[in-house]
Design a protein around this motif. Structure first.
Motif, PDB file in Angstrom:
ATOM      1  N   MET A 235       0.855  -1.200   0.000  1.00  0.00           N
ATOM      2  CA  MET A 235       0.000   0.000   0.000  1.00  0.00           C
ATOM      3  C   MET A 235       0.891   1.250   0.000  1.00  0.00           C
ATOM      4  O   MET A 235       0.648   2.201   0.733  1.00  0.00           O
ATOM      5  CB  MET A 235      -0.915   0.007   1.228  1.00  0.00           C
ATOM      6  CG  MET A 235      -1.920  -1.119   1.258  1.00  0.00           C
ATOM      7  SD  MET A 235      -3.188  -0.914  -0.016  1.00  0.00           S
ATOM      8  CE  MET A 235      -3.140  -2.536  -0.781  1.00  0.00           C
ATOM      9  N   ASN A 236       1.964   1.232  -0.732  1.00  0.00           N
ATOM     10  CA  ASN A 236       2.978   2.293  -0.842  1.00  0.00           C
ATOM     11  C   ASN A 236       4.075   2.144   0.200  1.00  0.00           C
ATOM     12  O   ASN A 236       5.250   2.235  -0.120  1.00  0.00           O
ATOM     13  CB  ASN A 236       2.417   3.718  -0.675  1.00  0.00           C
ATOM     14  CG  ASN A 236       1.547   4.128  -1.837  1.00  0.00           C
ATOM     15  OD1 ASN A 236       1.754   3.657  -2.960  1.00  0.00           O
ATOM     16  ND2 ASN A 236       0.591   4.985  -1.583  1.00  0.00           N
ATOM     17  N   GLY A 237       3.677   1.965   1.461  1.00  0.00           N
ATOM     18  CA  GLY A 237       4.639   1.959   2.566  1.00  0.00           C
ATOM     19  C   GLY A 237       4.015   2.714   3.717  1.00  0.00           C
ATOM     20  O   GLY A 237       2.784   2.695   3.878  1.00  0.00           O
ATOM     21  N   PRO A 238       4.813   3.408   4.537  1.00  0.00           N
ATOM     22  CA  PRO A 238       4.215   4.162   5.647  1.00  0.00           C
ATOM     23  C   PRO A 238       3.254   5.232   5.110  1.00  0.00           C
ATOM     24  O   PRO A 238       3.280   5.555   3.919  1.00  0.00           O
ATOM     25  CB  PRO A 238       5.420   4.802   6.337  1.00  0.00           C
ATOM     26  CG  PRO A 238       6.521   4.771   5.334  1.00  0.00           C
ATOM     27  CD  PRO A 238       6.267   3.571   4.476  1.00  0.00           C
ATOM     28  N   GLY A 239       2.408   5.753   6.021  1.00  0.00           N
ATOM     29  CA  GLY A 239       1.466   6.778   5.570  1.00  0.00           C
ATOM     30  C   GLY A 239       0.097   6.217   5.236  1.00  0.00           C
ATOM     31  O   GLY A 239      -0.745   6.901   4.658  1.00  0.00           O
ATOM     32  N   VAL A 240      -0.157   4.965   5.587  1.00  0.00           N
ATOM     33  CA  VAL A 240      -1.482   4.377   5.366  1.00  0.00           C
ATOM     34  C   VAL A 240      -2.408   4.793   6.511  1.00  0.00           C
ATOM     35  O   VAL A 240      -3.520   5.267   6.295  1.00  0.00           O
ATOM     36  CB  VAL A 240      -1.393   2.836   5.292  1.00  0.00           C
ATOM     37  CG1 VAL A 240      -2.776   2.205   5.295  1.00  0.00           C
ATOM     38  CG2 VAL A 240      -0.605   2.413   4.063  1.00  0.00           C
ATOM     39  N   ALA A 241      -1.936   4.620   7.725  1.00  0.00           N
ATOM     40  CA  ALA A 241      -2.711   5.015   8.911  1.00  0.00           C
ATOM     41  C   ALA A 241      -1.743   5.563   9.943  1.00  0.00           C
ATOM     42  O   ALA A 241      -0.644   5.020  10.109  1.00  0.00           O
ATOM     43  CB  ALA A 241      -3.473   3.819   9.472  1.00  0.00           C
ATOM     44  N   PHE A 242      -2.164   6.614  10.621  1.00  0.00           N
ATOM     45  CA  PHE A 242      -1.238   7.316  11.506  1.00  0.00           C
ATOM     46  C   PHE A 242      -1.990   7.875  12.690  1.00  0.00           C
ATOM     47  O   PHE A 242      -3.132   8.309  12.570  1.00  0.00           O
ATOM     48  CB  PHE A 242      -0.614   8.492  10.745  1.00  0.00           C
ATOM     49  CG  PHE A 242       0.874   8.603  10.912  1.00  0.00           C
ATOM     50  CD1 PHE A 242       1.731   7.952  10.040  1.00  0.00           C
ATOM     51  CD2 PHE A 242       1.419   9.371  11.933  1.00  0.00           C
ATOM     52  CE1 PHE A 242       3.107   8.054  10.175  1.00  0.00           C
ATOM     53  CE2 PHE A 242       2.804   9.483  12.081  1.00  0.00           C
ATOM     54  CZ  PHE A 242       3.643   8.827  11.199  1.00  0.00           C
ATOM     55  N   GLU A 243      -1.332   7.896  13.836  1.00  0.00           N
ATOM     56  CA  GLU A 243      -1.970   8.474  15.009  1.00  0.00           C
ATOM     57  C   GLU A 243      -1.928   9.997  14.952  1.00  0.00           C
ATOM     58  O   GLU A 243      -0.933  10.582  14.530  1.00  0.00           O
ATOM     59  CB  GLU A 243      -1.232   8.027  16.272  1.00  0.00           C
ATOM     60  CG  GLU A 243      -1.902   6.838  16.908  1.00  0.00           C
ATOM     61  CD  GLU A 243      -1.191   6.410  18.178  1.00  0.00           C
ATOM     62  OE1 GLU A 243      -1.833   5.727  18.966  1.00  0.00           O
ATOM     63  OE2 GLU A 243      -0.017   6.744  18.366  1.00  0.00           O
ATOM     64  N   CYS A 244      -3.000  10.601  15.424  1.00  0.00           N
ATOM     65  CA  CYS A 244      -3.004  12.057  15.574  1.00  0.00           C
ATOM     66  C   CYS A 244      -2.558  12.358  17.007  1.00  0.00           C
ATOM     67  O   CYS A 244      -2.228  11.454  17.764  1.00  0.00           O
ATOM     68  CB  CYS A 244      -4.402  12.609  15.313  1.00  0.00           C
ATOM     69  SG  CYS A 244      -5.598  12.087  16.552  1.00  0.00           S
ATOM     70  N   GLU A 245      -2.598  13.630  17.380  1.00  0.00           N
ATOM     71  CA  GLU A 245      -2.097  14.006  18.705  1.00  0.00           C
ATOM     72  C   GLU A 245      -2.923  13.398  19.840  1.00  0.00           C
ATOM     73  O   GLU A 245      -2.466  13.351  20.974  1.00  0.00           O
ATOM     74  CB  GLU A 245      -2.011  15.531  18.810  1.00  0.00           C
ATOM     75  CG  GLU A 245      -0.834  16.056  17.991  1.00  0.00           C
ATOM     76  CD  GLU A 245      -0.729  17.573  17.969  1.00  0.00           C
ATOM     77  OE1 GLU A 245       0.107  18.103  18.708  1.00  0.00           O
ATOM     78  OE2 GLU A 245      -1.490  18.199  17.211  1.00  0.00           O
ATOM     79  N   CYS A 246      -4.131  12.933  19.545  1.00  0.00           N
ATOM     80  CA  CYS A 246      -4.958  12.313  20.601  1.00  0.00           C
ATOM     81  C   CYS A 246      -4.423  10.938  21.008  1.00  0.00           C
ATOM     82  O   CYS A 246      -4.806  10.411  22.060  1.00  0.00           O
ATOM     83  CB  CYS A 246      -6.399  12.168  20.139  1.00  0.00           C
ATOM     84  SG  CYS A 246      -7.164  13.715  19.652  1.00  0.00           S
ATOM     85  N   GLN A 247      -3.622  10.315  20.180  1.00  0.00           N
ATOM     86  CA  GLN A 247      -3.049   8.976  20.474  1.00  0.00           C
ATOM     87  C   GLN A 247      -4.125   7.946  20.801  1.00  0.00           C
ATOM     88  O   GLN A 247      -3.964   7.144  21.710  1.00  0.00           O
ATOM     89  CB  GLN A 247      -2.029   9.054  21.614  1.00  0.00           C
ATOM     90  CG  GLN A 247      -0.749   9.784  21.244  1.00  0.00           C
ATOM     91  CD  GLN A 247       0.290   9.733  22.349  1.00  0.00           C
ATOM     92  OE1 GLN A 247      -0.030   9.979  23.500  1.00  0.00           O
ATOM     93  NE2 GLN A 247       1.535   9.438  22.016  1.00  0.00           N
ATOM     94  N   GLN A 248      -5.224   8.021  20.100  1.00  0.00           N
ATOM     95  CA  GLN A 248      -6.319   7.067  20.338  1.00  0.00           C
ATOM     96  C   GLN A 248      -6.574   6.283  19.063  1.00  0.00           C
ATOM     97  O   GLN A 248      -7.649   6.359  18.483  1.00  0.00           O
ATOM     98  CB  GLN A 248      -7.603   7.804  20.737  1.00  0.00           C
ATOM     99  CG  GLN A 248      -7.508   8.621  22.005  1.00  0.00           C
ATOM    100  CD  GLN A 248      -7.547   7.744  23.243  1.00  0.00           C
ATOM    101  OE1 GLN A 248      -8.124   6.662  23.216  1.00  0.00           O
ATOM    102  NE2 GLN A 248      -6.918   8.195  24.316  1.00  0.00           N
ATOM    103  N   GLY A 249      -5.618   5.545  18.596  1.00  0.00           N
ATOM    104  CA  GLY A 249      -5.780   4.789  17.358  1.00  0.00           C
ATOM    105  C   GLY A 249      -5.306   5.580  16.152  1.00  0.00           C
ATOM    106  O   GLY A 249      -5.031   6.778  16.258  1.00  0.00           O
ATOM    107  N   MET A 250      -5.201   4.889  15.030  1.00  0.00           N
ATOM    108  CA  MET A 250      -4.610   5.508  13.831  1.00  0.00           C
ATOM    109  C   MET A 250      -5.669   5.835  12.780  1.00  0.00           C
ATOM    110  O   MET A 250      -6.453   4.974  12.392  1.00  0.00           O
ATOM    111  CB  MET A 250      -3.583   4.548  13.227  1.00  0.00           C
ATOM    112  CG  MET A 250      -2.444   4.218  14.176  1.00  0.00           C
ATOM    113  SD  MET A 250      -1.281   3.019  13.451  1.00  0.00           S
ATOM    114  CE  MET A 250      -2.106   1.471  13.764  1.00  0.00           C
ATOM    115  N   HIS A 251      -5.671   7.081  12.304  1.00  0.00           N
ATOM    116  CA  HIS A 251      -6.560   7.454  11.211  1.00  0.00           C
ATOM    117  C   HIS A 251      -6.070   6.791   9.927  1.00  0.00           C
ATOM    118  O   HIS A 251      -4.909   6.931   9.557  1.00  0.00           O
ATOM    119  CB  HIS A 251      -6.544   8.972  11.006  1.00  0.00           C
ATOM    120  CG  HIS A 251      -7.214   9.720  12.116  1.00  0.00           C
ATOM    121  ND1 HIS A 251      -8.583   9.823  12.214  1.00  0.00           N
ATOM    122  CD2 HIS A 251      -6.712  10.388  13.179  1.00  0.00           C
ATOM    123  CE1 HIS A 251      -8.890  10.530  13.294  1.00  0.00           C
ATOM    124  NE2 HIS A 251      -7.780  10.883  13.899  1.00  0.00           N
TER     125      HIS A 251
END
Ligand code: AMP
Ligand code: ZN
Length: 428
Positions: A235-251
């Motif tokens: 899926m390209n590599g990193p940058g598929v899903a990432f945590e925001c500043e809330c640190q409650q799972g990855m968007h």
């Protein structure tokens, strides 16, 4: 504040965008030899909602291998400018090809991901992962430049040099593999530096399974905020899903990917919020689209909206891989269960290794655990007590008693790339 307004797009508009892009993807994919046949029965016009994706066939790692190297490309090789490969250690690697436009979109997703956990143009990022075929090198690198950060391509290993670069260039963001971060944190202290005096504030950690306990340990030892970063080369590599500043799972960026979670046995969607295998479809990639790709990674969608206002659904940290599961004496065990239990114990140091072996006719589980310096004492009874305590805690978690071997700090070999957590020495 978002990097791209699409991050907060309302659900209906996002659904419509997904449908439109999925249809384009099917049409484009059919230009590749593989999908021309694989999608022969598919009626793209019948797709009216993202849920209709269930009518498309899956694509598996075996498909990628059987099509190696060029069978999934939608255009002549001349149109491509980059390739990466998965870090799998066995069999034919899976190669992924990118056109210039694919690279641009990937860099945008990466920049968005880093912005979402607080990185800004004024930051200095040191990329401490290996460059080369692994996407964590160039993927993070181009994303960091796209965001406008001064980017230090340090590469993996060489702790002393890493520390020097960080101090000399006022590095505020690290990209570092979690297993290396645990090791590195210790080394920084051994070199005589206080982590609180280091210029860093953000660590992007990912590329390999790790527990919340590991994150917390990294944050505490390094005096840093650590954000989970998920991706895979397919899926390209990193940058598929990432945590925001809330640190409650990855968007998970739903304008670029359609994600599903299925029961790996039946292939059906699991109930909302249940753990299953993540299945992903690229909807903006032109050179090598992948449709309903079985990632083998286990996770779940997190319910509800994130406080940050981003509308893209969040996935939970990866619980392991469908093929990670060890079966011992009839019990199913995931390596992350063992990590969670070990790293929650104050006596345990930074590294561990799980070994499966055959003794006589039975299979055994052996866990080698590095112990913190201050607990690695001469007193035999204290050590035996600790050994028993670890075995008991593990037994509570995995329902069988492993053999525990206590190891001195820094004695378990540590490679530069993704950590090898399990060694299977069972007689077949
Ligand atoms: P590769 O394509 O070789 O870089 O490997 C991608 C794989 O690494 C994924 O399919 C996951 O199994 C694993 N991975 C990547 N990022 C994470 C993460 N944040 N947490 C857990 N596993 C990860
Ligand atoms: Zn959020």
């Amino acid at each position: 504040m978002y990097y791209d307004p699409v991050e907060a797009m309302d659900r209906q508009a996002l659904d419509e965008l997904q449908v439109e892009r999925l249809k384009q993807t099917i049409a484009n994919a059919r230009k590749s030899p593989f999908y021309k046949e694989h999608l022969a029965q598919v009626d793209a016009e019948a797709i009216t909602s993202p849920a209709d994706i269930v009518n498309l066939p899956f694509t598996t790692k075996d498909d990628l291998r059987s099509q190696y190297p060029y069978g999934l490309l939608t255009r002549p090789v001349d149109d491509f400018v980059r390739l990466h490969a998965s870090s799998g250690t066995t069999g034919t690697p899976t190669a992924v090809f990118y056109t210039q436009s694919d690279l641009d979109r990937w860099a945008d997703l990466m920049a968005r991901s880093m912005y979402c956990c607080g990185c800004r143009r004024s930051d200095v990022l040191q990329n401490m992962s290996g460059y080369g075929l692994f996407t964590g090198g160039l993927g993070i690198h181009y994303g960091s430049e796209r965001l406008g950060m001064l980017t230090v391509p340090a590469g993996a290993g060489n702790t002393k040099r890493q520390i020097k670069l960080i101090r000399d260039f006022n590095v505020s963001v690290l990209h570092i593999i979690p297993s290396f971060a645990l090791y590195f944190a210790q080394k920084v202290q051994e070199e005589g530096f206080e982590t609180a005096d280091m210029p860093w504030r953000i660590a992007l950690i990912g590329a390999e399974p790790h527990t919340e306990e590991a994150r917390q340990k990294i944050e505490e030892m390094m005096n840093i905020k650590a954000y989970n970063s998920y991706g895979l080369s397919e899926m390209n590599g990193p940058g598929v899903a990432f945590e925001c500043e809330c640190q409650q799972g990855m968007h998970l960026w739903e304008d670029a990917y359609i994600a599903e979670i299925i029961d790996p046995e039946t292939g059906e969607h699991v109930a909302e919020g249940e753990v299953g295998e993540l299945v992903m479809t690229t909807i903006t990639r032109e050179g090598m689209p992948l449709i309903r790709y079985r990632t083998r990674d286990l996770t779940r969608f997190l319910p509800g909206q994130c406080e940050c206002g981003r509308t893209h659904r969040r996935i939970d940290r990866i619980a392991g891989r469908a093929d990670d599961m060890m079966i011992l004496k009839g019990v199913n065990i995931y390596p992350m269960q063992i990590e969670q239990c070990l790293l929650a114990m104050p006596e345990v140091g930074q590294n561990y290794l799980i070994e499966l072996l055959t003794e006589g006719v039975t299979d055994q589980l052996k866990v080698r655990v590095e112990i913190k310096e201050e607990y690695f004492v001469e007193d035999m009874r204290a050590l035996q007590g600790l050994q028993k305590k670890i075995a008991k805690n593990l037994c509570n978690e995995i329902l069988l008693t492993p053999r525990v071997e206590l190891c001195q700090h820094d004695s378990i070999p540590k490679g530069e790339g993704k950590a090898v957590r399990v060694i299977d020495n069972r007689k077949k």
